[in-house]
Design a protein around this motif. Structure first.
Motif, mmCIF file in Angstrom:
data_model
loop_
_atom_site.group_PDB
_atom_site.id
_atom_site.type_symbol
_atom_site.label_atom_id
_atom_site.label_comp_id
_atom_site.label_asym_id
_atom_site.label_seq_id
_atom_site.Cartn_x
_atom_site.Cartn_y
_atom_site.Cartn_z
ATOM 1 N N GLN A 148 -10.309 23.512 29.086
ATOM 2 C CA GLN A 148 -9.841 22.573 30.095
ATOM 3 C C GLN A 148 -10.175 21.137 29.710
ATOM 4 O O GLN A 148 -11.314 20.824 29.372
ATOM 5 N N ARG A 149 -9.187 20.282 29.771
ATOM 6 C CA ARG A 149 -9.363 18.868 29.427
ATOM 7 C C ARG A 149 -10.046 18.111 30.573
ATOM 8 O O ARG A 149 -10.074 18.551 31.729
ATOM 9 N N ASN A 150 -10.580 16.945 30.235
ATOM 10 C CA ASN A 150 -11.079 15.950 31.195
ATOM 11 C C ASN A 150 -12.137 16.491 32.147
ATOM 12 O O ASN A 150 -12.198 16.109 33.319
ATOM 13 N N THR A 151 -12.967 17.403 31.658
ATOM 14 C CA THR A 151 -14.070 17.906 32.465
ATOM 15 C C THR A 151 -15.147 18.452 31.538
ATOM 16 O O THR A 151 -14.890 18.718 30.358
ATOM 17 N N SER A 152 -16.352 18.598 32.059
ATOM 18 C CA SER A 152 -17.419 19.238 31.302
ATOM 19 C C SER A 152 -17.026 20.677 30.983
ATOM 20 O O SER A 152 -16.493 21.389 31.837
ATOM 21 N N ILE A 153 -17.287 21.111 29.736
ATOM 22 C CA ILE A 153 -16.835 22.425 29.278
ATOM 23 C C ILE A 153 -18.041 23.324 29.003
ATOM 24 O O ILE A 153 -18.742 23.148 28.000
ATOM 25 N N PRO A 154 -18.314 24.297 29.864
ATOM 26 C CA PRO A 154 -19.431 25.217 29.617
ATOM 27 C C PRO A 154 -19.119 26.184 28.471
ATOM 28 O O PRO A 154 -18.006 26.696 28.352
ATOM 29 N N VAL A 155 -20.113 26.403 27.620
ATOM 30 C CA VAL A 155 -20.046 27.424 26.571
ATOM 31 C C VAL A 155 -21.355 28.197 26.657
ATOM 32 O O VAL A 155 -22.431 27.592 26.696
ATOM 33 N N TRP A 156 -21.289 29.523 26.663
ATOM 34 C CA TRP A 156 -22.513 30.299 26.887
ATOM 35 C C TRP A 156 -22.473 31.625 26.137
ATOM 36 O O TRP A 156 -21.427 32.058 25.671
ATOM 37 N N GLY A 157 -23.652 32.244 26.052
ATOM 38 C CA GLY A 157 -23.755 33.528 25.370
ATOM 39 C C GLY A 157 -25.179 34.038 25.376
ATOM 40 O O GLY A 157 -25.976 33.706 26.266
ATOM 41 N N THR A 158 -25.508 34.844 24.364
ATOM 42 C CA THR A 158 -26.853 35.415 24.257
ATOM 43 C C THR A 158 -27.378 35.204 22.840
ATOM 44 O O THR A 158 -26.622 34.966 21.897
ATOM 45 N N ALA A 159 -28.686 35.306 22.697
ATOM 46 C CA ALA A 159 -29.356 35.167 21.403
ATOM 47 C C ALA A 159 -30.749 35.761 21.529
ATOM 48 O O ALA A 159 -31.136 36.293 22.575
ATOM 49 N N LYS A 160 -31.524 35.656 20.473
ATOM 50 C CA LYS A 160 -32.924 36.043 20.525
ATOM 51 C C LYS A 160 -33.643 35.116 21.498
ATOM 52 O O LYS A 160 -33.337 33.928 21.589
ATOM 53 N N ALA A 161 -34.583 35.631 22.255
ATOM 54 C CA ALA A 161 -35.337 34.810 23.197
ATOM 55 C C ALA A 161 -35.912 33.586 22.495
ATOM 56 O O ALA A 161 -36.480 33.679 21.397
ATOM 57 N N ASN A 162 -35.693 32.438 23.123
ATOM 58 C CA ASN A 162 -36.219 31.144 22.651
ATOM 59 C C ASN A 162 -35.596 30.658 21.337
ATOM 60 O O ASN A 162 -36.092 29.701 20.737
ATOM 61 N N GLU A 163 -34.520 31.304 20.896
ATOM 62 C CA GLU A 163 -33.892 30.880 19.647
ATOM 63 C C GLU A 163 -33.160 29.550 19.832
ATOM 64 O O GLU A 163 -32.519 29.306 20.860
ATOM 65 N N LYS A 164 -33.237 28.698 18.821
ATOM 66 C CA LYS A 164 -32.539 27.420 18.834
ATOM 67 C C LYS A 164 -31.082 27.634 18.429
ATOM 68 O O LYS A 164 -30.781 28.362 17.493
ATOM 69 N N ILE A 165 -30.176 26.958 19.168
ATOM 70 C CA ILE A 165 -28.743 27.143 18.966
ATOM 71 C C ILE A 165 -28.079 25.777 18.863
ATOM 72 O O ILE A 165 -28.400 24.857 19.622
ATOM 73 N N GLU A 166 -27.144 25.669 17.915
ATOM 74 C CA GLU A 166 -26.382 24.431 17.743
ATOM 75 C C GLU A 166 -24.897 24.741 17.912
ATOM 76 O O GLU A 166 -24.384 25.695 17.336
ATOM 77 N N VAL A 167 -24.214 23.919 18.723
ATOM 78 C CA VAL A 167 -22.789 24.100 18.987
ATOM 79 C C VAL A 167 -22.054 22.845 18.542
ATOM 80 O O VAL A 167 -22.419 21.727 18.930
ATOM 81 N N ARG A 168 -21.007 23.034 17.729
ATOM 82 C CA ARG A 168 -20.200 21.913 17.248
ATOM 83 C C ARG A 168 -18.749 22.114 17.690
ATOM 84 O O ARG A 168 -18.189 23.199 17.544
ATOM 85 N N PHE A 169 -18.168 21.034 18.221
ATOM 86 C CA PHE A 169 -16.766 21.069 18.628
ATOM 87 C C PHE A 169 -16.194 19.669 18.511
ATOM 88 O O PHE A 169 -16.761 18.721 19.080
ATOM 89 N N ASP A 170 -15.065 19.537 17.814
ATOM 90 C CA ASP A 170 -14.458 18.229 17.580
ATOM 91 C C ASP A 170 -15.536 17.307 17.000
ATOM 92 O O ASP A 170 -16.127 17.610 15.979
ATOM 93 N N LYS A 171 -15.845 16.221 17.676
ATOM 94 C CA LYS A 171 -16.863 15.294 17.165
ATOM 95 C C LYS A 171 -18.212 15.501 17.849
ATOM 96 O O LYS A 171 -19.150 14.719 17.650
ATOM 97 N N GLN A 172 -18.311 16.555 18.670
ATOM 98 C CA GLN A 172 -19.533 16.762 19.449
ATOM 99 C C GLN A 172 -20.488 17.737 18.741
ATOM 100 O O GLN A 172 -20.061 18.708 18.116
#
Length: 655
Positions: free
Chosen positions: A35-59
């Motif tokens: 969805q354009r022009n709004t905050s975009i939630p992205v979510w999932g699961t991982a190992k407890a306390n694991e660090k996660i990096e998300v890249r999209f377009d220039k973000q």
């Protein structure tokens, strides 16, 4: 020895936790639309306390999974565009490709929203070959949410992922959603995504969350009776209760060892209870039930008739049938929306008593013979013997599962809850047919659903546009009362909820098909609502709606809102159909009606002193012909509440 086993178990659990890989919710797949022009939630699961990096377009966004292994980030607003890739990196890397940013709409409801563009087994839109061949729209995408139920909220949907619209894929798109998306895409010149999340035959209660019911004075007592336990546990409780209820109803045990003889002419069915056919049994004494039922009809034929060429028609059967005449199988179809028409071979019919026996298997939703009563008949040469009316029945067995309508919140838990908080623009809703018997309570249930979903998405004002029930031949009228008309009224009353809109479809339905094939105009009318109200492109998007009436002698003058550039009728003589008026005796008569100064003047020789008006107060309202000049039909209405036949019918937990 026990300590040694415990030590190994701890090592195994620790190993699983250490090796847990980052995942993303299943709605995030290749070809998706965000969805354009709004905050975009992205979510999932991982190992407890694991660090996660998300890249999209220039973000680039970074976060850390919580102690339970759950994580979420919110991308900043994005303008329409693409394609982009979404990269999620932790101990492993996920890359989702060919992502567009545009407008996303959630399409939900029952079968008229589920109805696809294509035509599997004869189901689809008119001119589907032309529609399919022309569907080259790579900026329109759909994700289909697969049917699922649960008594407790799920965290993941079942889906095969997002599909790009083209002639090979569009056949599976929701037809209403596709025609809506096509217009929005063409007008705005941006990508459009459709979340196709619906289930034919479902009632509204299965789509509302438990919390929604708990916060409703109308439903909180009901929902308190539903245990917070697994689906398997509920199935065991329900099957036991259903078995006792049915055995009491029919006076005999289930799983009858004599069921194999139910098809035979000589079998004695004199003690069997009766059902009215054609009519789904959920509306009759059998009630909510899935399983196998035998239906029997006895007819008497003359010697001459028994020798004629014979054709048996059973209208439609939901879901499967095996049909016998005098113990001989003459046909069977395993699809719920197909008409049954079977040729009876010579020599099977006989002079005197003949028995038609139908073994019906209902796998979920409505069950039994349904459709047009005129299509339930035996044709013998030029002689037609109607078969509508009372049939004997006996339940052979109960399906050892529960269906999507068995209990509240089942579809919400498995199909809606896992979508939260996916960002979208608004909701398109086409549902209500299954709630017609409880139409008055729909006045509460429908606004409850809208507010429930808005609360779940923490978006109290997203657009919610819905389709009013189409024309369809049902029982009832102004003088008997009509549940179909009352459901339409409940839908109209729901327009009081802010940022809602309704597409009226009384003129584009099919009196003999609950699934009208013209979904093009349905999508067009929903798109008009969105373009005018959501995207601020000024246009007429509604038909005339009752405003007020004035009584002058033997006439009633009716005024309307939403007349556009003026009231209109396609009738070349200017005759308006669909109106009825009544006096103090509360008996309605068809009214003479004509347009004058953008008002409708009503009168009837049968009503000297009229005090009430009905318009399109019947299931099949296809004769109604009042429009505005932009082509939008007038909204059905009444000015009284004299015969509200569904007022006392309430939703309750199935036994």
């Amino acid at each position: 020895m026990k300590k040694h086993h415990l030590f190994l178990l701890v090592i195994l659990i620790s190993s699983i936790s250490i090796n847990a890989q980052v995942t993303v919710a299943k709605i995030f797949t290749d070809n998706m639309v965000l969805q354009r022009n709004t905050s975009i939630p992205v979510w999932g699961t991982a190992k407890a306390n694991e660090k996660i990096e998300v890249r999209f377009d220039k973000q680039i966004k970074k976060t850390k999974a919580d102690k339970n292994g759950k994580w979420m980030i919110r991308l900043d607003n994005e303008a329409a565009g693409g394609p982009y890739n979404l990269t999620i990196k932790a101990s492993n890397t996920i890359e989702i490709k060919n992502i567009l940013v545009g407008e996303v709409w959630l399409c939900s409801g029952q079968s008229n929203m589920e109805m696809p563009v294509g035509r599997p087994k004869g189901w689809g839109v008119s001119n589907y070959e032309e529609v399919t061949a022309a569907a080259n729209y790579p900026l329109i995408r759909q994700i289909k949410i697969i049917h699922a139920i649960n008594s407790l909220p799920e965290s993941e949907v079942k889906t095969s992922g997002w599909q790009v619209c083209n002639p090979s894929t569009v056949g599976d798109f929701t037809a209403v959603g596709y025609f809506f998306a096509k217009i929005i895409h063409e007008k705005l010149k941006i990508p459009v995504g459709i979340i196709d999340c619906n289930w034919g035959g479902t009632n509204i209660e299965t789509w509302i969350s438990r919390e929604g019911f708990e916060n409703s004075s109308e439903f909180k007592e009901m929902i308190a009776g539903m245990p917070k336990v697994s689906l398997d546990s509920i199935v065991k409780l329900k099957i036991g209760g259903s078995a006792k209820r049915i055995e009491d109803l029919q006076g005999s045990m289930l799983d009858n060892p004599n069921s194999g003889s139910f098809k035979e002419t000589a079998f004695d069915d004199s003690k069997w209870p009766q059902l009215n056919e054609p009519e789904v049994w959920e509306k009759q004494s059998l009630g909510e039930f899935d399983g196998v039922v035998w239906l029997r009809k006895t007819i008497t034929l003359s010697a001459d008739d028994s020798k004629k060429e014979a054709v048996l028609e059973l209208s439609k059967v939901d879901d499967e049938d095996v049909t016998y005449v005098n113990g001989v199988k003459v046909g069977g179809i395993n699809y719920w929306d197909s008409k049954r028409k079977y040729t009876i071979p010579a020599g099977i019919l006989k002079e005197g008593i003949n028995v038609i026996a139908v073994r019906v298997t209902d796998n979920g939703g409505g069950g039994g013979i349904y459709g047009n009563a005129a299509d339930l008949k035996l044709t013998l040469g030029t002689t037609i013997i109607p078969l509508s009316g009372k049939w004997k029945f006996q339940v052979e067995s109960i399906k050892k599962t529960i269906n999507e309508n068995s209990l509240p919140s089942l579809c919400h838990n498995a199909m809606i809850n896992p979508l939260i908080p996916y960002a979208f623009k608004g909701v398109l809703w086409y549902q209500g047919e299954s709630n017609a018997p409880r139409a008055y309570q729909y006045r509460t249930a429908f606004p409850l659903l809208i507010n429930d979903w808005r609360q779940k998405w923490n978006n109290p004002n997203f657009p919610f546009y819905f389709v009013q029930l189409a024309t369809y031949t049902t029982s009832g009228n102004s003088n008997e009362g009509c549940d179909w008309a009352e459901l339409r009224e409940a839908q109209t009353l729901t327009l009081k909820v802010p940022n809602t809109g309704m597409a009226v479809t009384t003129d584009i339905g099919n009196p003999w098909d609950i699934h009208p094939q013209n979904k093009q105009d349905v999508g067009k009318r929903l798109a008009a609502l969105a373009l005018n109200n959501t995207y601020t492109i000024p246009m007429v998007c509604n038909g005339p709606m009752y405003k007020s009436m004035e009584i002058k002698g033997n006439e009633i003058i009716v005024s309307f809102d939403n007349i556009g550039s003026g009231l209109s009728t396609p009738d070349k003589y200017g005759y308006i159909k669909g109106f009825e008026i009544a006096g103090e005796d509360q008996v309605f008569y068809y009214a003479k009606a004509f347009i004058q100064d953008n008002k409708v003047i009503l009168s009837s020789e049968e009503v000297a002193n009229p005090i009430a008006v009905h318009f399109s107060w019947i299931g099949d309202a296809s004769e109604s012909n009042l429009f505005n000049k932009e082509g939008f039909p007038a909204v059905p209405f009444r000015t009284d509440e004299w015969k509200t036949v569904t007022k006392e019918v309430k939703y309750k937990l199935a036994n």
